[in-house]
Scaffold this motif. Structure first.
Motif, PDB file in Angstrom:
ATOM      1  N   LEU A 119       6.407 -54.426 -32.193  1.00  8.61           N
ATOM      2  CA  LEU A 119       6.433 -54.319 -30.729  1.00  8.61           C
ATOM      3  C   LEU A 119       6.044 -52.915 -30.280  1.00  8.61           C
ATOM      4  O   LEU A 119       5.273 -52.732 -29.335  1.00  8.61           O
ATOM      5  N   THR A 120       6.573 -51.915 -30.985  1.00 10.10           N
ATOM      6  CA  THR A 120       6.282 -50.521 -30.640  1.00 10.10           C
ATOM      7  C   THR A 120       4.805 -50.198 -30.844  1.00 10.10           C
ATOM      8  O   THR A 120       4.161 -49.590 -29.980  1.00 10.10           O
ATOM      9  N   THR A 171       9.596 -52.144 -21.190  1.00 17.03           N
ATOM     10  CA  THR A 171       9.481 -51.575 -22.538  1.00 17.03           C
ATOM     11  C   THR A 171       8.366 -50.536 -22.606  1.00 17.03           C
ATOM     12  O   THR A 171       8.500 -49.511 -23.262  1.00 17.03           O
ATOM     13  N   VAL A 229      14.547 -57.506 -38.086  1.00 16.93           N
ATOM     14  CA  VAL A 229      14.679 -56.839 -36.782  1.00 16.93           C
ATOM     15  C   VAL A 229      13.862 -55.548 -36.759  1.00 16.93           C
ATOM     16  O   VAL A 229      13.163 -55.243 -35.789  1.00 16.93           O
ATOM     17  N   PHE A 230      13.942 -54.783 -37.847  1.00 23.86           N
ATOM     18  CA  PHE A 230      13.208 -53.521 -37.947  1.00 23.86           C
ATOM     19  C   PHE A 230      11.700 -53.765 -37.890  1.00 23.86           C
ATOM     20  O   PHE A 230      10.972 -53.061 -37.188  1.00 23.86           O
ATOM     21  N   ASP A 265      10.704 -54.794 -34.332  1.00 26.25           N
ATOM     22  CA  ASP A 265      10.718 -53.617 -33.461  1.00 26.25           C
ATOM     23  C   ASP A 265       9.489 -52.748 -33.717  1.00 26.25           C
ATOM     24  O   ASP A 265       8.846 -52.246 -32.788  1.00 26.25           O
ATOM     25  N   GLN A 299       8.949 -46.521 -23.480  1.00 24.35           N
ATOM     26  CA  GLN A 299       8.237 -45.809 -24.538  1.00 24.35           C
ATOM     27  C   GLN A 299       7.466 -44.627 -23.974  1.00 24.35           C
ATOM     28  O   GLN A 299       7.424 -43.543 -24.562  1.00 24.35           O
ATOM     29  N   LEU A 322      10.992 -46.019 -32.115  1.00 18.61           N
ATOM     30  CA  LEU A 322      11.132 -47.448 -31.885  1.00 18.61           C
ATOM     31  C   LEU A 322      11.909 -47.725 -30.607  1.00 18.61           C
ATOM     32  O   LEU A 322      12.541 -46.840 -30.033  1.00 18.61           O
ATOM     33  N   TYR A 323      11.882 -48.978 -30.166  1.00 18.23           N
ATOM     34  CA  TYR A 323      12.639 -49.366 -28.984  1.00 18.23           C
ATOM     35  C   TYR A 323      14.124 -49.499 -29.298  1.00 18.23           C
ATOM     36  O   TYR A 323      14.973 -49.170 -28.487  1.00 18.23           O
ATOM     37  N   GLY A 324      14.436 -50.025 -30.467  1.00 15.31           N
ATOM     38  CA  GLY A 324      15.818 -50.268 -30.839  1.00 15.31           C
ATOM     39  C   GLY A 324      16.558 -48.989 -31.184  1.00 15.31           C
ATOM     40  O   GLY A 324      15.970 -47.910 -31.306  1.00 15.31           O
ATOM     41  N   CYS A 369      17.433 -46.970 -33.457  1.00 19.58           N
ATOM     42  CA  CYS A 369      17.131 -46.649 -34.850  1.00 19.58           C
ATOM     43  C   CYS A 369      16.055 -45.572 -34.904  1.00 19.58           C
ATOM     44  O   CYS A 369      15.000 -45.719 -34.275  1.00 19.58           O
TER      45      CYS A 369
END
Length: 263
Positions: free
Chosen positions: A165-166, A229, A158-159, A162, A233, A37-39, A41
């Motif tokens: 988005l990913t 972003t 948020v998860f 994310d 990735q 993921l981007y965040g 986590c």
């Protein structure tokens, strides 16, 4: 109870991101934002830690109420082996990409798992269950239940954002490079048609050289226009395994070009 587990899952995933980012940044001598993921986590660590917590801390079975270090080591080592291999396999099948590759290490299986890291995860399981999970559980238990549920909802939002988005960015990678590959093939087809329509001269550029030049130009153009972003990735995907060889070559070229430029 589910809210508590999900909050702990996010906490452990964050700790896993810290570990992986520090390890890879030190190894590469450059900043590495690790994970799928981007965040900040990495769900793989969250799933592993929550599984260990449930099995060796929360499960009301006498055999596991006071497990030995050997039991924890074997359980976490075997669990990490299954989790890491299945996650790598599913991610590759879904996105045609690998986020880690152990092919260069001894005693690996298809580059997805290797004995060295399986042993390390077994040892990490002892550290997590004995020294990390108890204070985390204690802190979460101190939080009022309503606040835990609100935190779980916030983390879930948020998860999920994310994750969406990913997945969107990864899906666009394949589609964009397939489009580039189609453009290159179309230009090569025009060249072949032109060669058959007129006598070939000694000044004509070799087809292989033309294709190489075109692919390099298209890849650099995509990188120039890509969002931050997308580039982030793209950088930390270890290996692309696209089913179309020519598209895979473009993806590999783009990934390699980015890594060289970063250094």
């Amino acid at each position: 109870m589910l809210s508590k587990y999900f909050v702990c899952f996010i906490i452990y995933s964050f700790f896993g991101w810290i570990y992986e980012t520090i390890y890879c940044t030190v190894s590469e001598k450059a900043w590495e934002n690790r994970g799928f993921l981007y965040g900040p986590c990495i769900p793989l660590y969250g799933v592993g830690a929550i599984s260990a917590q449930f099995l060796f801390v929360d499960l009301p079975i006498q055999r596991f109420s006071h497990p030995s270090y050997l039991t924890i080591f074997l359980g976490c080592a075997v669990g990490s082996f299954i989790l890491e291999y299945s996650t790598s396999y599913l991610l590759e099948k879904r996105f045609h990409a690998r986020w880690w590759d152990y092919s260069h290490l001894p005693l690996n299986i298809n580059g997805r798992v290797c004995l060295i890291f399986t042993v390390c995860f077994g040892i990490a399981g002892i550290i997590v269950t004995q020294f990390i999970e108890p204070p985390v559980i204690h802190v979460v238990d101190m939080i009022p239940q309503l606040l835990v549920e609100l935190l779980a909802l916030l983390f879930m939002f948020v998860f999920g954002f994310d994750m969406a988005l990913t997945i969107s960015a990864l899906t666009s990678f394949a589609k964009e490079f397939e489009r580039i590959n189609d453009q290159i093939n179309a230009q090569m087809a025009q060249r072949v048609e032109a060669l058959y329509s007129k006598p070939e001269t000694s000044d004509d550029e070799d087809d292989t050289a033309i294709k190489e030049r075109l692919s390099t130009e298209y890849v650099k153009q995509w990188i120039k226009n890509a969002t931050a972003t997308q580039l982030g990735q793209f950088r930390h995907i270890a290996k692309f395994t696209h089913p179309v060889a020519s598209t895979k070559a473009l993806l590999d070229k783009g990934s390699e070009y980015l890594r060289r430029r970063k250094k």
